[in-house]
Scaffold this active site. Structure first.
Site, PDB file in Angstrom:
ATOM      1  N   LYS A 159       0.760  -1.370  -0.198  1.00  0.00           N
ATOM      2  CA  LYS A 159       0.153   0.011  -0.021  1.00  0.00           C
ATOM      3  C   LYS A 159       0.614   1.316   0.027  1.00  0.00           C
ATOM      4  CE  LYS A 159      -3.805  -2.458   2.283  1.00  0.00           C
ATOM      5  NZ  LYS A 159      -4.527  -2.940   1.191  1.00  0.00           N
ATOM      6  N   ARG A 186      -3.271  -9.574  -9.937  1.00  0.00           N
ATOM      7  CA  ARG A 186      -3.652 -10.954 -10.518  1.00  0.00           C
ATOM      8  C   ARG A 186      -5.054 -10.968 -11.053  1.00  0.00           C
ATOM      9  NH1 ARG A 186      -7.815 -10.851  -6.840  1.00  0.00           N
ATOM     10  NH2 ARG A 186      -7.296  -9.830  -4.693  1.00  0.00           N
ATOM     11  N   HIS A 200     -15.990  -5.707   3.820  1.00  0.00           N
ATOM     12  CA  HIS A 200     -15.016  -5.793   2.905  1.00  0.00           C
ATOM     13  C   HIS A 200     -14.909  -7.126   1.930  1.00  0.00           C
ATOM     14  CE1 HIS A 200     -13.327  -2.250   4.758  1.00  0.00           C
ATOM     15  NE2 HIS A 200     -13.361  -2.801   6.101  1.00  0.00           N
ATOM     16  N   GLU A 222      -4.561   7.655   6.559  1.00  0.00           N
ATOM     17  CA  GLU A 222      -4.855   8.337   5.506  1.00  0.00           C
ATOM     18  C   GLU A 222      -6.439   8.718   5.888  1.00  0.00           C
ATOM     19  OE1 GLU A 222      -4.833   5.559   2.246  1.00  0.00           O
ATOM     20  OE2 GLU A 222      -6.869   4.897   2.743  1.00  0.00           O
TER      21      GLU A 222
END
Lengths: 174, 502
Positions: B116, B292, B235, B200
């Site tokens: 990330k 991927r 998620h 963030e």
């Protein structure tokens, strides 16, 4: 033939009567004429008032599992004779309640310790199976009497995880 | 082109890859754990090699066993599928070092865009917008305090090696910061063996929109439209569609161009997915690249007509992309529903058992990617995704109604599935309007929405009584599935062992 069907909190008396090549099935006296074709063992095509439905039934003794329209219904079905002679089973449930593993998996967290007072529905154990973590909730309110597992332990389906004692009657204790 | 390819995966995605290989006349090698001897991918591949016991770390995650299987069968390349080792750069490097081709990006590019923090740095360089935040790991509480004030609460603490929705925490006020920072670092250490975290800005209820990109080793990169994956629960994606409802053309183009710039700058080759968050004003923020093939790749295939797995194979064997950006003209709308062995009435609890009746929907505009068959066993060892149902329509509403029709046709018995949830979601006014964000499922879904009608319950009661009459002995007892008590397989998986499915 008459049957006693228990589904969730509800109990029904169901009568199944042949009517020509169809069946008239009365639930608590409410009739419905069904054209039933068994298309595979335990799988039926029902036509009721011209409406087409598919329904599948599995049976294990008096435990039945019915699938209809994507939903699953678990019930207990007994014929009239057995139903009338059976002893009320719920009367005896006053002893300790147990939280059991609903599937094989891994214990990843314990959310209550011995002595904790817990409410029904409160998360007690977090289990991981199929990569997903699931919180297992207390089956009733009470005090944690025993925790049978430790974090990191693999458990089999049905294995006891936590035993709860009934809550102390009001006014008792300190 | 390769003559033989090994698939380092299982389930529906392994079946998907076998299909592409067979159409191209390439030999396929399946690998399987002892729990998967009877799985569909083993039945469909040309060759199959057992690579160890059921727990993924001893089989599907075992690099030495996979390489040995490739060596013993003479496979020239390895397709990693998704999850498991697909985004493990050490595996990609080991495959390359063994003299084989890895059907995915080079390990260096995988690291540069999959981590990330590194992805944020790459984005800054390529002029791609990211969510305001820190560009380096938090060094201490004081720095975190100052940064959080500058970014503005709520802030998100994120593990830079995190994934699959793990290693993230929302901080709503300054006094929570210290304890949550420690907690997230601890989790990151335990789950990803690295406690690096950064901060963030936390976007409230953004949309999740991702760009499918494809790059060859000759310096070409294209994007094949976007996918909206906002229908998520904790998620985990549940429904994906393309195009993203209401996304403006210029936003789509800007996102696509950003993804291609990033790919070219990082030396990325093969298929990948650039994930973005999009806010209500359609400002977009790059998150990371999933290096991927994605679970939801079929919706892109439905509207573009391209076979992404074949293109992956072409690019991995050194071939040049046979088209340019202007040749990509998506047509119509596609929706995918993930059919998982989970019980939507009970908090999506995994459901295991034997599939005893299974009938797939068919007819116009549908695609089924299934990893199961009647008699197949759903075990607790691996991901609960058992099949994907994809619908295509000339427009979104036709695709949606077709999906509902197909869900009604779907017969799967033996385990609980997500189908009732999908039926609910596809009829929800917000979904119908194309106006959902990532908070939709959490805010709107409740099991009572899928509770059956009293009429259906009465019909089920009638069916049970009729069955009791017709089969008085309970002779079908053997077919009643349930938790397999005394299962010969002992569950010994490790949290997150099978990697993230996104």
């Amino acid at each position: 033939m008459k049957y006693n069907v228990k589904i969730g909190e509800h109990e029904h008396w169901v009568e199944v009567l042949p009517e020509g090549s169809n069946w008239n099935i009365l639930v608590d006296g409410e009739p419905a004429v069904i054209d039933a074709a068994e298309i595979a063992p335990g799988a039926y095509s029902f036509l009721t008032d011209g409406r087409s439905r598919e329904v599948a039934v599995d049976r294990n003794g008096d435990q039945f599992r019915v699938r209809l329209g994507g939903a699953t219904y678990d019930m207990i079905v007994m014929d009239e004779v057995h139903a009338r002679t059976r002893r009320p089973e719920r009367a005896a449930v006053s002893g300790p309640a147990q939280l059991k593993a609903p599937m094989p998996g891994l214990v990843v967290a314990l959310k209550a310790a011995v002595g904790d007072a817990v409410e029904e529905g409160q998360a007690l154990v977090v289990m991981e199976a199929m990569k997903m973590q699931n919180e297992l909730a207390a089956p009733g309110s009470g005090r944690v009497e025993k925790v049978h597992v430790v974090i990191g332990q693999s458990v089999e389906s049905g294995q006891a995880l936590v035993t709860l004692a009934a809550p102390a009657p009001a006014g008792e204790g300190s | 082109m390769f003559q033989k390819v090994l698939i380092a995966n299982r389930g529906e995605i392994a079946v998907r890859v076998v299909r592409a290989l067979r159409e191209m006349g390439i030999g396929s090698v399946a690998v399987y754990s002892e729990a998967d001897r009877r799985s569909l991918h083993v039945l469909q591949a040309d060759e199959a090699v057992c690579i160890g016991p059921a727990p993924a770390r001893d089989s599907y995650l075992s690099v030495p066993r996979l390489l040995e299987a490739a060596r013993s069968t003479g496979a020239q390349a390895i397709h990693p599928g998704y999850g498991f080792l697909s985004e493990n750069s050490d595996f990609a490097a080991a495959v390359r070092d063994a003299g084989l081709s890895f059907i995915g990006p080079p390990p260096e590019a995988m690291n540069a865009l999959g981590n990330k923090l590194l992805a944020r740095a790459a984005a800054h360089k390529a002029g791609v917008p990211v969510v305001p935040g820190l560009d380096h790991p938090v060094r201490g509480l004081d720095e975190a305090r100052a940064a959080a004030k500058e970014i503005g609460f709520p802030v998100l603490i994120k593990a830079s090696h995190g994934g699959g929705g793990k290693g993230m925490r929302v901080v709503r006020s300054e006094d929570e910061l210290g304890s949550l920072l420690e907690l997230t670092q601890g989790e990151a250490r335990a789950s990803f063996s690295n406690d690096e975290v950064y901060l963030e800005r936390y976007l409230e209820r953004p949309r999740h929109v991702e760009i499918q990109l494809l790059a060859d080793s000759h310096g070409h990169a294209v994007y094949l439209g976007e996918r909206d994956c906002s229908a998520q629960r904790r998620h985990q994606k549940l429904i994906e569609e393309t195009p993203a409802p209401g996304l403006r053309d210029e936003v789509r183009r800007a996102m696509g161009e950003c993804a291609c710039r990033l790919a070219l700058a990082a030396g990325y080759v093969n298929a990948g997915t650039a994930e973005f968050m999009v806010d209500a004003k359609q400002d977009f923020y790059f998150l990371e690249v999933n290096a991927r093939l994605q679970v939801e790749h079929p919706v892109t295939e439905m509207v573009t007509g391209f076979d992404l797995v074949k293109l992956q194979l072409l690019v991995a064997s050194g071939g040049e992309l046979p088209f340019v950006q202007a040749d990509i003209q998506p047509r119509g709308h596609a929706i995918e529903c993930r059919i998982t062995a989970e019980d939507p009435e009970r908090d999506f609890m995994p459901s295991i058992g034997k599939i005893h009746r299974f009938r797939l929907p068919s007819g116009p505009g549908l695609r089924n990617d299934a990893g199961i068959y009647p008699g197949a066993e759903i075990t607790p060892y691996y991901d609960s995704l058992v099949a994907k149902l994809i619908s295509w329509g000339r427009d979104r509403n036709e695709a949606r109604r077709r999906m509902l029709r197909a869900l009604d046709e779907y017969v799967i018995e033996g385990v609980k599935t997500s189908i009732p949830f999908h039926r609910w979601a596809l009829q929800h006014p917000a979904f119908v309007a194309g106006a959902i964000d990532t908070g939709f499922v959490g805010a709107e879904y409740h099991p009572r929405h899928i509770a059956p009608s009293p009429e259906d319950e009465a019909l089920a009661v009638r069916a049970a009584a009729l069955h009791a009459l017709l089969h008085p002995s309970g002779a079908s007892a053997a077919r009643v599935e349930g938790p397999p008590s005394g299962s010969p397989w002992k569950f010994a998986g490790r949290p997150g062992a099978a990697g993230a499915r996104r």
